[in-house]
Design an enzyme around this catalytic site. Structure first.
Site, mmCIF file in Angstrom:
data_model
loop_
_atom_site.group_PDB
_atom_site.id
_atom_site.type_symbol
_atom_site.label_atom_id
_atom_site.label_comp_id
_atom_site.label_asym_id
_atom_site.label_seq_id
_atom_site.Cartn_x
_atom_site.Cartn_y
_atom_site.Cartn_z
ATOM 1 N N TYR A 183 -4.648 -10.573 9.964
ATOM 2 C CA TYR A 183 -5.538 -10.346 8.832
ATOM 3 C C TYR A 183 -6.949 -10.876 9.112
ATOM 4 O O TYR A 183 -7.935 -10.151 8.971
ATOM 5 C CB TYR A 183 -4.996 -11.061 7.586
ATOM 6 C CG TYR A 183 -3.806 -10.391 6.960
ATOM 7 C CD1 TYR A 183 -2.514 -10.649 7.415
ATOM 8 C CD2 TYR A 183 -3.950 -9.503 5.906
ATOM 9 C CE1 TYR A 183 -1.408 -10.048 6.832
ATOM 10 C CE2 TYR A 183 -2.851 -8.899 5.308
ATOM 11 C CZ TYR A 183 -1.589 -9.170 5.772
ATOM 12 O OH TYR A 183 -0.502 -8.566 5.195
ATOM 13 N N HIS A 221 -5.992 0.419 2.689
ATOM 14 C CA HIS A 221 -4.904 0.868 3.561
ATOM 15 C C HIS A 221 -4.727 2.393 3.541
ATOM 16 O O HIS A 221 -4.089 2.940 4.447
ATOM 17 C CB HIS A 221 -3.585 0.221 3.147
ATOM 18 C CG HIS A 221 -3.317 -1.122 3.756
ATOM 19 N ND1 HIS A 221 -3.301 -1.339 5.111
ATOM 20 C CD2 HIS A 221 -3.027 -2.321 3.182
ATOM 21 C CE1 HIS A 221 -3.002 -2.631 5.345
ATOM 22 N NE2 HIS A 221 -2.842 -3.248 4.187
ATOM 23 N N HIS A 251 -7.961 -4.102 -1.228
ATOM 24 C CA HIS A 251 -7.222 -4.211 0.030
ATOM 25 C C HIS A 251 -6.162 -3.104 0.137
ATOM 26 O O HIS A 251 -6.130 -2.363 1.127
ATOM 27 C CB HIS A 251 -6.576 -5.602 0.121
ATOM 28 C CG HIS A 251 -5.743 -5.807 1.342
ATOM 29 N ND1 HIS A 251 -6.211 -6.464 2.455
ATOM 30 C CD2 HIS A 251 -4.483 -5.428 1.639
ATOM 31 C CE1 HIS A 251 -5.268 -6.487 3.380
ATOM 32 N NE2 HIS A 251 -4.203 -5.861 2.904
ATOM 33 N N GLU A 252 -5.340 -2.979 -0.877
ATOM 34 C CA GLU A 252 -4.270 -1.975 -0.798
ATOM 35 C C GLU A 252 -4.851 -0.557 -0.749
ATOM 36 O O GLU A 252 -4.354 0.304 -0.042
ATOM 37 C CB GLU A 252 -3.290 -2.123 -1.972
ATOM 38 C CG GLU A 252 -2.672 -3.519 -2.117
ATOM 39 C CD GLU A 252 -2.143 -4.138 -0.828
ATOM 40 O OE1 GLU A 252 -1.768 -3.373 0.091
ATOM 41 O OE2 GLU A 252 -2.119 -5.378 -0.730
ATOM 42 N N GLU A 306 -3.834 -4.536 9.364
ATOM 43 C CA GLU A 306 -4.273 -5.549 8.404
ATOM 44 C C GLU A 306 -5.687 -6.085 8.657
ATOM 45 O O GLU A 306 -6.410 -6.385 7.711
ATOM 46 C CB GLU A 306 -3.256 -6.698 8.350
ATOM 47 C CG GLU A 306 -1.870 -6.279 7.850
ATOM 48 C CD GLU A 306 -1.858 -5.686 6.446
ATOM 49 O OE1 GLU A 306 -2.845 -5.876 5.698
ATOM 50 O OE2 GLU A 306 -0.851 -5.017 6.109
ATOM 51 N N GLU A 308 0.805 -1.225 0.000
ATOM 52 C CA GLU A 308 0.000 0.000 0.000
ATOM 53 C C GLU A 308 0.840 1.278 0.000
ATOM 54 O O GLU A 308 0.547 2.202 0.766
ATOM 55 C CB GLU A 308 -0.924 -0.031 1.216
ATOM 56 C CG GLU A 308 -0.236 0.042 2.605
ATOM 57 C CD GLU A 308 0.158 -1.301 3.199
ATOM 58 O OE1 GLU A 308 0.375 -2.260 2.431
ATOM 59 O OE2 GLU A 308 0.259 -1.399 4.432
ATOM 60 N N ASP A 365 8.630 -9.922 10.881
ATOM 61 C CA ASP A 365 8.153 -10.859 9.871
ATOM 62 C C ASP A 365 7.460 -12.074 10.501
ATOM 63 O O ASP A 365 6.574 -12.669 9.896
ATOM 64 C CB ASP A 365 9.360 -11.346 9.059
ATOM 65 C CG ASP A 365 9.118 -11.216 7.575
ATOM 66 O OD1 ASP A 365 8.532 -10.202 7.180
ATOM 67 O OD2 ASP A 365 9.509 -12.134 6.829
#
Ligand code: BES
Ligand code: ZN
Length: 599
Positions: A379, A295, A291-292, A314, A267, A371
């Protein structure tokens, strides 16, 4: 020192070594050259700071950067670069004075830069020119810019970027739509953003407009397909605005990157970066763009304070994405997205362990690479939690609340705790019935999937389940009622198959539905996994060509993972990986190395 000026949210962020809690990082002036042959960025970063606590040093994050010199208010100073601490990198200590305004760092990137991927011409779509792009989320901006790299630290930026003539450069900023003859590009981002939203792409790129505020960038050989796929992106922006308030970033463009891009989408403000694997030819995978785009509210406008609060980015975005898709395509469509997401959630909880603290919404990533927090918990558990609130509070009430949430916190960061307080005072209030129904604590500070988790309608998938049952009861595939199915129905059909299909069953499906050559990346990925399980070798050559080009981790990890789990495929998995590893992004290499070389 005036302690009230210390930013306590930044202080809590365990993934920045910077001291930006004590110093405002107001503005960045970047002047860099991108050397495609040497695979290096070199230049300078000038930080305009406000030393609000009169600190004696500025500490910045770096990762594998070579620091040539540092100039503070015009004078060269002696700096110190600490040894690297694993994934956090090396703290750069710069002596400053109480009134210091400008700190200039002259630097180069290293070979281990985790944010950067350098592609040879053969690794691009058109195969004519090299390509380069960055992926800064979550803590990789520090591997190409010396910066205070935490999501709670915002700044505006200008950049001057020099690239080989003939190539185009684009950033998460105001962009040109035409190439510059000199190879010099100027960028401006006047809205403050955190470092993880810094982005740059360089290559043989052209532009096509969608409407007055949206458009697509891609390689020339991809631009028409991309433009067609994204026909409705302008409408998506309008729909998103109707839901949660006006779009605050000016333009919304999308760039389609070469297939090695390690994720589905990113995003980056004003310019979403995306994988070409969503260019399916039928607009069936554009929810990723929703979705992006979402954001632009959840994440870019209201930002998670630390990576422990990742679900605020998310989970909200997944919820918002599905609301946009519902507006665009109707309930029965968004219900499919919800149900596939629910399946991902169940699988993720199973893989992490039902009691694992990594299944809490609030994460604890201290001492770990952020990460590690990149799972479907943020999500999907996050999105389902919001859906639960919607269902129980009523949509109107919840939408008003969300709209207010975005405007009250615009250009600010927020912790999980602050959100819960806001939810309590702004929505739940004295509604004790609602409070009881939600069971908020269990969702945020508890493991697994709470019993009150909402579940989408099964209107379209119930038919798919029927068809699958028939197939498993030996009805020939050609007789199944599949004629009006879309990508998501096929995904559900394949995902729901029992693990052990015979090679003959798999073959009969392929004869009827041509999965091996489907061309749709989501269907192909599920299909290849099934083929590995069933030893359906006919699919292997196509699978091999998929693995040779596609770098999207979401596809690579399950597929290589399946090969490593299947004794007769371990050698094939290893040898394919050895051949194609160079085509993958450094971050994909990191996670796949673990998967392949632990065997
Ligand atoms: N912001 C994420 C990508 C990300 C998160 C990169 C954390 C690095 C660290 C992006 O918005 C995203 O979620 N992309 C998904 C697609 C989406 C439809 C779920 C992806 O890339 O698969
Ligand atoms: Zn996202």
């Amino acid at each position: 020192m005036n302690s009230s000026a210390v930013d306590s949210m930044v202080l809590r962020d365990v993934h920045t070594l910077s001291n930006a809690a004590y110093i405002d990082m107001q503005h960045l002036d970047l002047d860099i050259a991108v050397d495609m042959a040497k695979k290096q960025i070199a230049g300078s970063a000038v930080w305009r700071i406000h030393n609000k606590t009169k600190a004696m040093e500025l500490v910045l994050d770096t990762y594998d950067l070579t620091i040539d010199s540092v100039v503070v208010d015009g004078k060269t100073v002696v700096f110190r670069l600490d040894p690297r601490i694993q994934f956090l990198g090396s703290a750069l200590h710069i002596p400053i004075g109480p009134a210091t305004k400008l700190v200039k760092v002259i630097y180069k990137t290293g070979e281990e830069a985790r944010a950067l991927q350098w592609l040879s011409p053969e690794q691009t779509h058109d195969k004519g020119q090299p390509f380069f792009y960055t992926q800064s989320e979550s803590i990789y901006a520090r591997s190409w810019i010396p910066c205070a790299d935490g999501p709670g630290i915002r700044f505006t930026y200008n950049a001057r970027v020099t690239v080989p003539t003939g190539l185009m450069a684009l950033m998460s900023a105001e962009n040109q739509t035409e190439r510059s003859d000199s190879g010099v590009y100027h960028f401006k981002m006047n809205t403050p953003i955190p470092a993880y939203l810094m982005a740059l792409a360089v290559g043989d790129i052209t532009f096509k407009s969608i409407d007055e505020r949206t458009g697509v960038y891609a390689e020339p050989g991809m631009i028409d397909k991309a433009r067609w796929e994204f026909e409705n992106v302008g409408k998506m922006v309008n729909n998103a605005e109707q839901l949660y308030g006006h779009y605050r970033w000016g333009r919304y463009d999308v760039i389609v990157l070469p297939p090695g891009f390690p994720i589905g989408g990113m995003e980056n403000p004003r310019l979403t970066f995306c994988t070409p694997t969503i260019i399916a030819g039928d607009r069936s995978l554009v929810s990723l763009i929703a979705h992006e785009l979402a954001h632009s509210w959840s994440g870019n406008l209201v930002t998670n304070a630390t990576w422990d609060d990742f679900w605020l980015n998310e989970g909200f975005t997944n919820y918002f994405e599905r609301r946009i898709m519902e507006q665009m395509m109707g309930y029965s469509y968004s219900d499919m997205l919800w149900e596939l997401g629910y399946q991902d959630l169940v699988a993720e909880v199973k893989s992490l362990g039902a009691n694992s603290k990594d299944t809490w919404l609030k994460l604890d990533l201290k001492g770990r690479d952020p990460d590690d927090g990149l799972t479907d918990i943020s999500y999907e558990k996050g999105a389902h939690f919001l859906k639960l609130i919607e269902v129980n509070a009523g949509r109107d009430r919840f939408d008003k609340f969300l709209k207010r949430y975005f405007s009250d916190h615009a250009f600010k960061t927020i912790t999980t705790e602050a959100f819960l307080t806001y939810l309590d005072t702004g929505l739940v209030k004295d509604d004790t019935v609602l409070r009881k129904k939600l069971n908020i604590n269990e969702w945020v500070y508890g493991p697994g999937i709470p019993a009150n988790c909402p579940r989408a309608g099964q209107e379209r998938f119930a038919k798919v389940d029927d068809a699958r049952d028939q197939f498993l009861n030996d009805v020939p595939p050609a007789e199944l009622a599949t004629s009006n199915w879309t990508t998501h129905e096929w995904m559900h059909f394949l995902r729901g198959m029992p693990p052990a299909l015979s090679a003959n069953q798999v073959k009969s499906l392929d004869m009827a539905f041509k999965f091996t050559n489907a061309g749709n990346s989501e269907i192909a990925d599920s299909w290849f996994i099934m083929s590995v399980r069933a030893n359906y070798t006919f699919a292997y050559p196509v699978m091999e060509s998929f693995l040779s080009t596609v770098g999207r981790r979401k596809f690579l990890e399950p597929l290589y993972g399946e090969m490593m789990k299947t004794p007769r495929c371990v050698e094939m998995g290893k040898s394919l990986y050895e051949r194609f590893r160079k085509n993958y992004h450094p971050l994909a290499q990191e996670s796949l190395d673990k998967l392949i070389y632990s065997k």
